[in-house]
Motif scaffolding. Structure first.
Motif, short mmCIF file in Angstrom:
data_model
loop_
_atom_site.label_atom_id
_atom_site.label_comp_id
_atom_site.label_asym_id
_atom_site.label_seq_id
_atom_site.Cartn_x
_atom_site.Cartn_y
_atom_site.Cartn_z
N VAL A 137 17.78 16.13 -5.66
CA VAL A 137 17.32 16.39 -7.03
C VAL A 137 16.54 15.17 -7.52
O VAL A 137 17.03 14.03 -7.44
N PRO A 138 15.31 15.36 -8.02
CA PRO A 138 14.50 14.22 -8.48
C PRO A 138 15.16 13.49 -9.65
O PRO A 138 15.51 14.11 -10.66
N GLN A 139 15.35 12.19 -9.49
CA GLN A 139 15.85 11.34 -10.56
C GLN A 139 15.16 9.99 -10.44
O GLN A 139 14.92 9.52 -9.33
N PRO A 140 14.84 9.33 -11.55
CA PRO A 140 14.14 8.04 -11.48
C PRO A 140 15.10 6.89 -11.21
O PRO A 140 16.12 6.74 -11.90
N PHE A 141 14.79 6.08 -10.22
CA PHE A 141 15.62 4.93 -9.88
C PHE A 141 14.83 3.64 -10.06
O PHE A 141 13.61 3.60 -9.87
N ILE A 142 15.54 2.58 -10.42
CA ILE A 142 15.01 1.22 -10.34
C ILE A 142 15.96 0.46 -9.44
O ILE A 142 17.17 0.36 -9.73
N VAL A 143 15.45 -0.06 -8.33
CA VAL A 143 16.28 -0.79 -7.37
C VAL A 143 16.30 -2.26 -7.77
O VAL A 143 15.24 -2.88 -7.96
N LEU A 144 17.49 -2.81 -7.91
CA LEU A 144 17.66 -4.22 -8.28
C LEU A 144 17.90 -5.04 -7.03
O LEU A 144 18.91 -4.87 -6.35
N GLN A 206 21.86 13.09 -16.12
CA GLN A 206 20.88 14.16 -16.00
C GLN A 206 19.77 14.12 -17.04
O GLN A 206 18.92 15.01 -17.07
N ASN A 207 19.73 13.09 -17.90
CA ASN A 207 18.73 13.08 -18.97
C ASN A 207 17.44 12.38 -18.57
O ASN A 207 16.63 12.03 -19.41
N PHE A 208 17.27 12.15 -17.30
CA PHE A 208 16.03 11.60 -16.73
C PHE A 208 15.68 10.22 -17.26
O PHE A 208 14.53 9.86 -17.37
N ARG A 209 16.68 9.44 -17.61
CA ARG A 209 16.48 8.01 -17.85
C ARG A 209 16.60 7.30 -16.51
O ARG A 209 17.27 7.81 -15.59
N PRO A 210 16.00 6.13 -16.33
CA PRO A 210 16.07 5.45 -15.04
C PRO A 210 17.50 5.03 -14.70
O PRO A 210 18.28 4.67 -15.59
N ILE A 211 17.82 5.08 -13.43
CA ILE A 211 19.13 4.71 -12.93
C ILE A 211 18.99 3.41 -12.14
O ILE A 211 18.24 3.35 -11.16
N ASN A 334 14.55 -9.10 -20.81
CA ASN A 334 13.31 -8.96 -20.02
C ASN A 334 13.42 -7.81 -19.02
O ASN A 334 12.46 -7.06 -18.81
N LEU A 335 14.60 -7.66 -18.41
CA LEU A 335 14.80 -6.57 -17.46
C LEU A 335 14.69 -5.22 -18.16
O LEU A 335 14.09 -4.27 -17.63
N LEU A 336 15.28 -5.12 -19.35
CA LEU A 336 15.24 -3.86 -20.08
C LEU A 336 13.82 -3.50 -20.51
O LEU A 336 13.42 -2.34 -20.46
N GLN A 337 13.07 -4.50 -20.92
CA GLN A 337 11.67 -4.25 -21.27
C GLN A 337 10.88 -3.80 -20.06
O GLN A 337 10.04 -2.89 -20.14
N LEU A 338 11.17 -4.42 -18.92
CA LEU A 338 10.48 -4.04 -17.69
C LEU A 338 10.83 -2.62 -17.28
O LEU A 338 9.96 -1.85 -16.84
N SER A 339 12.11 -2.24 -17.43
CA SER A 339 12.51 -0.88 -17.06
C SER A 339 11.80 0.15 -17.92
O SER A 339 11.43 1.23 -17.45
N THR A 340 11.59 -0.18 -19.20
CA THR A 340 10.87 0.73 -20.09
C THR A 340 9.44 0.94 -19.61
O THR A 340 8.93 2.06 -19.58
N LYS A 344 7.87 4.49 -18.16
CA LYS A 344 6.69 5.13 -18.73
C LYS A 344 5.61 5.32 -17.68
O LYS A 344 4.95 6.37 -17.63
N ASN A 345 5.44 4.31 -16.82
CA ASN A 345 4.42 4.41 -15.78
C ASN A 345 4.77 5.46 -14.75
O ASN A 345 3.91 6.10 -14.16
N ASP A 346 6.09 5.65 -14.52
CA ASP A 346 6.53 6.62 -13.53
C ASP A 346 6.30 8.04 -14.02
O ASP A 346 6.02 8.92 -13.27
#
Length: 346
Positions: A137-144, A206-211, A334-340, A344-346
């Motif tokens: 299932v498509p979900q947005p990830f940010i890998v740390l 499931q609300n399509f926010r980044p994980i 800074n990390l939270l701003q970057l995730s935003t 948006k770009n994704d």
């Protein structure tokens, strides 16, 4: 009332906190179960084996008769056990292997006591099919990412307290992901249950926010990240924490200094092929001399080199971000701003 429901409806009710009963045997439950469920077997391991033998040798009717003979005297015990798990509520979720006789019998018993019972159509087998498909299932990830000692796991915990979606694979795997990752950790679950834990966690996001998820190898201890999920993580944007070597070493020494030296030595021996005999023996001697600084100087270059190689294998944008452990609030902001921006770009 007894109502049979599909897997998604069942899991929605489970997420709302409805008590969930697994009617399968102890061994089946230990191999893997729906996270959060309570094991109250209609047939325990011994009974199930006896009924299975009877089914093969004498047929279904004889097996059902034996099952009732074995379980009949225990009905009150089962009822009280389920009642205790239900608490003051009168709603229950019940499942067995295929949604057959075992869950239906417990449902009938609790229905007689005016409980509202929801049965999982297809049972645990349906849940497993759902779990394996859910990794696609498509979900947005940010890998740390970040080298050993950067504090990735701690940062994930901070992000979670800020309301971010976090998939902590090392927590679910009961392993920190290195040769030393098992020290002072509970036993790892089965690979099947590891998959179950991941699937349920993703289902709740499931609300399509980044994980946010830590950059991991394909295996964490003896457990393997599902292929479909791992391949998606390889393609997700990666944020690499840049932390000075001195700070990384300090953090590692603070954590590993609490461990039993013999446990560290045992784990160090597992790195023989990667370190070579000379470096491994030097590391072991340093441990026995209680010189953790020297031990770390022998071991850490291997992990740094391995991490750099793994990072180069990624098929995704890689962003390097300084993280100041003396100014955590600003670094997290800074990390939270970057995730935003990434979201948006994704």
């Amino acid at each position: 009332m007894i109502r049979e429901v599909e897997i998604n409806d069942f899991l929605e009710l489970n997420a709302k906190g409805f008590p969930t009963i697994d009617a399968r045997s102890e061994a089946e439950y230990a191999a893997g179960h729906i996270p959060g469920s309570h094991n109250i077997p209609l047939l325990n391991d011994v009974h199930r084996a006896a009924v299975g033998r009877t089914y093969k040798q004498e047929g279904r009717e004889a097996a059902v008769e034996l099952g009732f003979k074995l379980v009949g005297p225990l009905f009150f015990e089962k009822f009280k056990a389920i009642q205790q798990k239900a608490g003051e509520g009168k709603k229950l979720l019940i499942y067995c292997w295929r949604g057959g006789m075992r869950s239906n019998i417990l449902a009938w018993m609790m229905h007689l006591a005016d409980y509202e019972v929801y049965l999982l159509k297809g049972g645990y087998k349906a849940f497993r099919n759902w779990a394996l498909k859910y990794f696609e299932v498509p979900q947005p990830f940010i890998v740390l990412g970040g080298m050993t000692g950067a504090g990735k796991t701690e940062i994930l915990h901070i992000l979670k307290t800020r309301g971010e979606h976090v998939l902590d694979l090392e927590h679910l795997a009961s392993h920190r992901g290195s040769a030393f990752g098992h020290i002072d950790m509970p036993p790892q679950p089965t690979n099947e249950h590891f998959e179950n834990l991941i699937a349920i966690q993703l289902f709740r996001y499931q609300n399509f926010r980044p994980i946010w998820v830590e950059n991991e190898s394909r295996k964490i201890g003896r457990l393997k990240i599902p292929d479909a999920l791992f391949n998606r993580l390889l393609k997700a944007p990666t944020v690499v924490l840049e932390v000075p070597d001195s700070i990384r070493k300090q953090r590692i020494l603070e954590e590993y200094g609490k461990y039993d030296p013999e446990a560290l030595a045992e784990a160090t021996r597992k790195l023989q092929k990667r370190l070579g005999n000379e470096r491994m023996n030097s590391a072991l001697n340093s441990l026995y001399e209680k010189d953790l600084n020297k031990w770390l100087d022998e071991v850490l270059p291997y992990y740094d080199k391995t991490y750099q190689y793994d990072l180069e294998q990624r098929n995704s944008p890689v962003l390097f971000v300084p993280f100041d452990w003396n100014n955590v609030e600003e670094s997290i902001s800074n990390l939270l701003q970057l995730s935003t921006k990434l979201w948006k770009n994704d």
